[in-house]
Design an enzyme around this catalytic site. Structure first.
Site, PDB file in Angstrom:
ATOM      1  N   CYS A 104      -5.976   0.930   0.841  1.00  0.00           N
ATOM      2  CA  CYS A 104      -6.762   0.972  -0.531  1.00  0.00           C
ATOM      3  C   CYS A 104      -6.041   0.209  -1.539  1.00  0.00           C
ATOM      4  CB  CYS A 104      -6.686   2.717  -1.049  1.00  0.00           C
ATOM      5  SG  CYS A 104      -7.588   3.823   0.173  1.00  0.00           S
ATOM      6  N   ARG A 105      -5.111   0.457  -1.748  1.00  0.00           N
ATOM      7  CA  ARG A 105      -4.447  -0.329  -3.204  1.00  0.00           C
ATOM      8  C   ARG A 105      -3.873  -1.610  -2.631  1.00  0.00           C
ATOM      9  NH1 ARG A 105      -0.396   4.490  -4.439  1.00  0.00           N
ATOM     10  NH2 ARG A 105      -0.733   4.579  -2.376  1.00  0.00           N
ATOM     11  N   SER A 106      -3.307  -1.810  -1.912  1.00  0.00           N
ATOM     12  CA  SER A 106      -2.589  -3.059  -1.771  1.00  0.00           C
ATOM     13  C   SER A 106      -3.382  -4.124  -1.194  1.00  0.00           C
ATOM     14  CB  SER A 106      -1.210  -2.971  -0.501  1.00  0.00           C
ATOM     15  OG  SER A 106      -1.569  -2.383   0.648  1.00  0.00           O
ATOM     16  N   ASN A 155      -1.934   0.848   3.246  1.00  0.00           N
ATOM     17  CA  ASN A 155      -2.354  -0.564   3.476  1.00  0.00           C
ATOM     18  C   ASN A 155      -3.838  -0.525   3.532  1.00  0.00           C
ATOM     19  OD1 ASN A 155      -1.691  -3.518   5.262  1.00  0.00           O
ATOM     20  ND2 ASN A 155      -2.036  -3.218   3.363  1.00  0.00           N
ATOM     21  N   ASP A 169      -3.047   6.682  -6.388  1.00  0.00           N
ATOM     22  CA  ASP A 169      -3.735   6.645  -5.098  1.00  0.00           C
ATOM     23  C   ASP A 169      -5.091   7.109  -5.166  1.00  0.00           C
ATOM     24  OD1 ASP A 169      -4.399   6.674  -2.495  1.00  0.00           O
ATOM     25  OD2 ASP A 169      -2.916   8.164  -1.586  1.00  0.00           O
ATOM     26  N   CYS A 201       1.662  -0.664  -0.408  1.00  0.00           N
ATOM     27  CA  CYS A 201       1.329   0.833  -0.731  1.00  0.00           C
ATOM     28  C   CYS A 201       1.575   1.891   0.347  1.00  0.00           C
ATOM     29  CB  CYS A 201      -0.133   1.136  -1.103  1.00  0.00           C
ATOM     30  SG  CYS A 201      -1.299   0.662   0.223  1.00  0.00           S
TER      31      CYS A 201
HETATM   32  P1  4NP Z   1      -3.039   3.427   0.109  1.00  0.00           P
HETATM   33  O1  4NP Z   1      -4.164   4.637   0.188  1.00  0.00           O
HETATM   34  O2  4NP Z   1      -1.723   3.760   0.350  1.00  0.00           O
HETATM   35  O3  4NP Z   1      -3.674   2.825  -1.068  1.00  0.00           O
HETATM   36  O4  4NP Z   1      -3.762   2.510   1.288  1.00  0.00           O
HETATM   37  C1  4NP Z   1      -3.871   5.829   0.985  1.00  0.00           C
HETATM   38  C2  4NP Z   1      -4.398   5.599   2.235  1.00  0.00           C
HETATM   39  C3  4NP Z   1      -4.462   6.453   3.247  1.00  0.00           C
HETATM   40  C4  4NP Z   1      -3.719   7.787   2.990  1.00  0.00           C
HETATM   41  C5  4NP Z   1      -3.232   7.909   1.871  1.00  0.00           C
HETATM   42  C6  4NP Z   1      -3.274   7.040   0.775  1.00  0.00           C
HETATM   43  N1  4NP Z   1      -3.494   8.923   4.020  1.00  0.00           N
HETATM   44  O5  4NP Z   1      -2.994   9.919   3.864  1.00  0.00           O
HETATM   45  O6  4NP Z   1      -4.000   8.569   5.190  1.00  0.00           O
END
Ligand code: 4NP
Length: 155
Positions: free
Chosen positions: A16-18, A14, A126, A11
């Site tokens: 939240c989703r992955s 790294n 997201d 993602c």
């Molecule tokens: P992820 O979510 O890609 O699922 O880990 C996010 C984590 C951090 C951010 C955006 C999405 N950020 O903008 O910091």
């Protein structure tokens, strides 16, 4: 099966989703008796070394898996040879992965939701800017894909 599958979930951050996709797949692989190498990474470096978002940690815990010790990392060149499958959560992740991929890659690079019939091209949204509910939704969708993937890799 003549090789050990190695699956990388990717993602943006790294956190939240992955990590949830990785956790869900570990559970499904275990249930299916599948020996697979599993990891996750982000396309961005913002959160390198950080544990998953507390909301992801809580969601995984609800399903009996502790991801609190996981540390975020950024996808790197070696991943294109280490992994047999690289799954992006959304289209932006997918294009960022493709942009840094070597010209010739043996690994299958795709959207995670492409493993589900009828969900090809769909994204794992997201949940970062929303509330806890978004993380429950994330779990539901990644777990569905993880189940199908484990099934495909064992058949
Ligand atoms: P992820 O979510 O890609 O699922 O880990 C996010 C984590 C951090 C951010 C955006 C999405 N950020 O903008 O910091």
């Amino acid at each position: 099966m003549h090789y050990k599958p190695a699956i990388l979930f990717v993602c943006l951050g790294n956190i939240c989703r992955s990590p949830l996709a990785e956790a869900a797949f570990r559970l499904e692989a275990e249930k299916a008796g599948l020996d697979a190498h599993t990891d996750s990474a982000g396309t961005a470096a913002y959160h390198v070394g950080s544990p998953p978002d507390p909301r992801s940690i809580r969601e995984a815990a609800k399903h009996g898996i502790d991801i609190s010790a996981y540390q975020a990392r950024q996808i790197e060149q070696e991943d294109f040879t280490r992994f047999t499958h690289i799954f992006a959560m959304d289209r932006s992740n997918l294009s960022n992965i493709r942009a840094i991929a070597p010209e010739v890659v043996a690994a299958r690079i795709a959207l995670l939701m492409d493993v589900l019939d009828g969900s090809g091209g769909k994204e794992v949204e997201d949940p970062y800017y929303g509330g806890d509910h978004g993380f429950a939704v994330t779990w539901e969708v990644v777990a569905m894909a993880a189940r199908q993937l484990a099934k495909e890799l064992t058949s």
